[in-house]
Design a protein around this motif. Structure first.
Motif, PDB file in Angstrom:
ATOM      1  N   TYR A  84      12.135 -13.147  33.367  1.00 36.04           N
ATOM      2  CA  TYR A  84      10.957 -12.636  32.663  1.00 36.04           C
ATOM      3  C   TYR A  84      10.455 -11.308  33.228  1.00 36.04           C
ATOM      4  CZ  TYR A  84       7.294 -13.898  36.075  1.00 36.04           C
ATOM      5  OH  TYR A  84       6.482 -13.959  37.176  1.00 36.04           O
ATOM      6  N   GLN A  85      10.644 -11.058  34.530  1.00 37.44           N
ATOM      7  CA  GLN A  85      10.221  -9.784  35.107  1.00 37.44           C
ATOM      8  C   GLN A  85      11.056  -8.633  34.543  1.00 37.44           C
ATOM      9  OE1 GLN A  85       7.682  -9.166  36.927  1.00 37.44           O
ATOM     10  NE2 GLN A  85       7.188 -10.839  38.316  1.00 37.44           N
ATOM     11  N   GLU A  86      12.373  -8.860  34.439  1.00 36.97           N
ATOM     12  CA  GLU A  86      13.264  -7.832  33.886  1.00 36.97           C
ATOM     13  C   GLU A  86      12.975  -7.615  32.406  1.00 36.97           C
ATOM     14  OE1 GLU A  86      18.062  -6.831  33.524  1.00 36.97           O
ATOM     15  OE2 GLU A  86      17.386  -8.658  34.558  1.00 36.97           O
ATOM     16  N   TYR A  87      12.722  -8.714  31.685  1.00 35.11           N
ATOM     17  CA  TYR A  87      12.389  -8.599  30.262  1.00 35.11           C
ATOM     18  C   TYR A  87      11.104  -7.803  30.079  1.00 35.11           C
ATOM     19  CZ  TYR A  87      11.218  -9.866  25.473  1.00 35.11           C
ATOM     20  OH  TYR A  87      10.894  -9.814  24.142  1.00 35.11           O
ATOM     21  N   LEU A  88      10.144  -8.060  30.941  1.00 38.80           N
ATOM     22  CA  LEU A  88       8.860  -7.370  30.859  1.00 38.80           C
ATOM     23  C   LEU A  88       9.035  -5.869  31.069  1.00 38.80           C
ATOM     24  CD1 LEU A  88       5.828  -7.751  30.533  1.00 38.80           C
ATOM     25  CD2 LEU A  88       5.670  -8.108  32.993  1.00 38.80           C
ATOM     26  N   ALA A  89       9.919  -5.505  32.007  1.00 40.52           N
ATOM     27  CA  ALA A  89      10.188  -4.084  32.254  1.00 40.52           C
ATOM     28  C   ALA A  89      10.788  -3.424  31.009  1.00 40.52           C
ATOM     29  CB  ALA A  89      11.137  -3.931  33.438  1.00 40.52           C
ATOM     30  N   LEU A  90      11.687  -4.123  30.328  1.00 39.63           N
ATOM     31  CA  LEU A  90      12.288  -3.593  29.099  1.00 39.63           C
ATOM     32  C   LEU A  90      11.241  -3.463  27.998  1.00 39.63           C
ATOM     33  CD1 LEU A  90      15.594  -5.709  29.034  1.00 39.63           C
ATOM     34  CD2 LEU A  90      15.330  -3.339  29.795  1.00 39.63           C
ATOM     35  N   ILE A  97      13.206  -5.885  20.143  1.00 38.62           N
ATOM     36  CA  ILE A  97      13.636  -7.245  20.466  1.00 38.62           C
ATOM     37  C   ILE A  97      15.151  -7.332  20.547  1.00 38.62           C
ATOM     38  CG2 ILE A  97      13.805  -9.581  19.482  1.00 38.62           C
ATOM     39  CD1 ILE A  97      10.906  -9.285  18.579  1.00 38.62           C
ATOM     40  N   ARG A  98      15.853  -6.670  19.617  1.00 37.82           N
ATOM     41  CA  ARG A  98      17.320  -6.702  19.630  1.00 37.82           C
ATOM     42  C   ARG A  98      17.878  -6.000  20.870  1.00 37.82           C
ATOM     43  NH1 ARG A  98      19.702  -8.594  15.144  1.00 37.82           N
ATOM     44  NH2 ARG A  98      18.370  -8.875  13.292  1.00 37.82           N
ATOM     45  N   GLU A  99      17.259  -4.902  21.267  1.00 42.07           N
ATOM     46  CA  GLU A  99      17.714  -4.185  22.455  1.00 42.07           C
ATOM     47  C   GLU A  99      17.477  -5.013  23.714  1.00 42.07           C
ATOM     48  OE1 GLU A  99      17.064   0.467  21.016  1.00 42.07           O
ATOM     49  OE2 GLU A  99      15.384  -0.678  21.844  1.00 42.07           O
ATOM     50  N   CYS A 100      16.340  -5.690  23.779  1.00 39.86           N
ATOM     51  CA  CYS A 100      16.057  -6.562  24.919  1.00 39.86           C
ATOM     52  C   CYS A 100      17.068  -7.707  24.980  1.00 39.86           C
ATOM     53  CB  CYS A 100      14.643  -7.135  24.814  1.00 39.86           C
ATOM     54  SG  CYS A 100      13.315  -5.935  25.071  1.00 39.86           S
ATOM     55  N   ALA A 101      17.395  -8.264  23.822  1.00 42.53           N
ATOM     56  CA  ALA A 101      18.361  -9.364  23.768  1.00 42.53           C
ATOM     57  C   ALA A 101      19.730  -8.912  24.261  1.00 42.53           C
ATOM     58  CB  ALA A 101      18.455  -9.889  22.342  1.00 42.53           C
ATOM     59  N   SER A 102      20.121  -7.715  23.848  1.00 51.09           N
ATOM     60  CA  SER A 102      21.420  -7.189  24.266  1.00 51.09           C
ATOM     61  C   SER A 102      21.477  -6.926  25.770  1.00 51.09           C
ATOM     62  CB  SER A 102      21.716  -5.897  23.495  1.00 51.09           C
ATOM     63  OG  SER A 102      22.935  -5.325  23.913  1.00 51.09           O
ATOM     64  N   LYS A 103      20.414  -6.365  26.313  1.00 53.72           N
ATOM     65  CA  LYS A 103      20.370  -6.029  27.743  1.00 53.72           C
ATOM     66  C   LYS A 103      20.432  -7.282  28.621  1.00 53.72           C
ATOM     67  CE  LYS A 103      19.537  -1.437  27.849  1.00 53.72           C
ATOM     68  NZ  LYS A 103      20.277  -0.449  28.660  1.00 53.72           N
ATOM     69  N   LEU A 104      19.786  -8.360  28.193  1.00 50.92           N
ATOM     70  CA  LEU A 104      19.695  -9.565  29.011  1.00 50.92           C
ATOM     71  C   LEU A 104      20.685 -10.644  28.597  1.00 50.92           C
ATOM     72  CD1 LEU A 104      15.815  -9.902  29.390  1.00 50.92           C
ATOM     73  CD2 LEU A 104      17.447  -8.985  31.027  1.00 50.92           C
ATOM     74  N   ASN A 105      21.510 -10.344  27.584  1.00 54.66           N
ATOM     75  CA  ASN A 105      22.514 -11.287  27.103  1.00 54.66           C
ATOM     76  C   ASN A 105      21.862 -12.600  26.656  1.00 54.66           C
ATOM     77  OD1 ASN A 105      25.129 -12.101  26.449  1.00 54.66           O
ATOM     78  ND2 ASN A 105      25.452 -13.038  28.464  1.00 54.66           N
ATOM     79  N   ILE A 106      20.808 -12.462  25.862  1.00 56.27           N
ATOM     80  CA  ILE A 106      20.140 -13.612  25.273  1.00 56.27           C
ATOM     81  C   ILE A 106      20.129 -13.416  23.758  1.00 56.27           C
ATOM     82  CG2 ILE A 106      18.690 -14.152  27.265  1.00 56.27           C
ATOM     83  CD1 ILE A 106      16.419 -12.602  25.966  1.00 56.27           C
TER      84      ILE A 106
END
Length: 308
Positions: A84-90, A97-106
């Motif tokens: 969640y800390q890394e997601y928050l930074a993104l 949302i799609r870019e965050c999903a791609s970066k975190l492989n979710i």
């Protein structure tokens, strides 16, 4: 006209304020003194599971068992706890949302849920039932949006009226006030209960808000203090509408979540400007608070509705 507003205010329906904050568990406290499901205080210890104390509700209509993990903001979500800390930074960098999903492989669905976990937490932290002191009211209208919905039964999109109340302490209260028509009874049922009777209210730009504010102040016998000569922010609603446009559409049922995100950024920018007057080395980047203190389930996110 003012007399009509006075009649409505005096005959306030005392409609219960709709607030979906009842759906969350506040995670600050882990002391078990009542059932988290029915809130009965007749609970007993009910054995141990993996060295964790279990409890049971003795209410005959409930009878559920639980542990203090019910108050854990990361329960059922190990991946969120780790990322969640890394997601928050993104999120703070403005990634979609799609870019965050791609970066975190979710998945995109997971990324969407995580965003709303943060936004729901913000709403919980900054929600106020009513607002007082010197209060400015501005109005914005947005088209109803069914973004993400698969089964749309409505034939047309309604106009949703939002009243933003801002006071001199930069407390902000976004009120979803009406659907299609913002009239006398919408003011009585949705606006009046959110204003403290001790508040001095100023309506800006909109004629109906100006007339209502004058009646509200007269009936509550509140006068303007000398120090309140200048407006706090006459453009708040206009700028909020522009801010919402960057998301290329926000589903109406999540509109309040986004309004609290806007509120949070505005308050932080205001505090930043005030601090920078005495410190030229202050960083100008605004960040969401990374401390999660609430929990809301995916089912509650999906089943959320527009509170009007």
């Amino acid at each position: 006209m003012i007399n009509f507003y006075k009649t409505l205010i005096n005959n306030n329906s005392n409609k219960k304020i709709s607030n979906d904050l009842i759906e969350y568990h506040n995670c600050k406290s882990t002391i078990i003194n009542k059932c988290p499901y029915c809130e009965s205080k007749t609970i007993i210890k009910y054995g141990m599971y993996k060295n964790i104390q279990r409890y049971k509700c003795k209410d005959s209509m409930c009878g559920k068992t639980f542990t203090n993990e019910i108050y854990n903001q990361f329960r059922y979500s190990k991946k969120f706890k780790e990322n969640y800390q890394e997601y928050l930074a993104l999120l703070n960098k403005g990634l979609t949302i799609r870019e965050c999903a791609s970066k975190l492989n979710i998945t995109v669905v997971t990324a969407f849920f995580w965003r709303h976990r943060f936004l729901f937490d913000l709403k919980n932290k900054y929600y106020v039932e009513n607002i007082s002191s010197y209060v400015e009211l501005t109005k914005m209208i947005v088209n109803e949006n069914f973004k993400g919905s698969r089964n749309i039964t409505a034939n047309k999109r309604d106009k949703i009226t939002i009243i933003n109340a801002v006071n001199d302490s930069i407390d902000i209260l976004p009120i979803i006030a009406a659907r299609n028509f913002f009239g006398f009874y919408e003011i009585r049922d949705n606006l009046v209960p959110r204003l403290n009777k001790s508040a001095y209210v100023v309506g800006l730009i909109d004629g109906r808000l100006k007339t209502f504010a004058k009646a509200f102040n007269e009936i509550n016998k509140v006068s303007l203090e000398e120090k309140y000569k200048n407006n706090i922010d006459i453009q708040y609603s206009i700028n909020t509408q522009k801010w919402l446009s960057k998301f290329r559409g926000v589903a109406s049922k999540y509109l309040d979540h986004y309004l609290y995100w806007r509120l949070f950024e505005y308050k932080n920018n205001f505090e930043l400007k005030k601090t920078m007057l005495s410190s030229k080395t202050m960083k100008t980047k605004i960040y969401l608070n990374s401390k999660i203190t609430t929990y809301i389930s995916w089912e509650n996110i999906k089943s959320k509705t527009l509170p009007i």
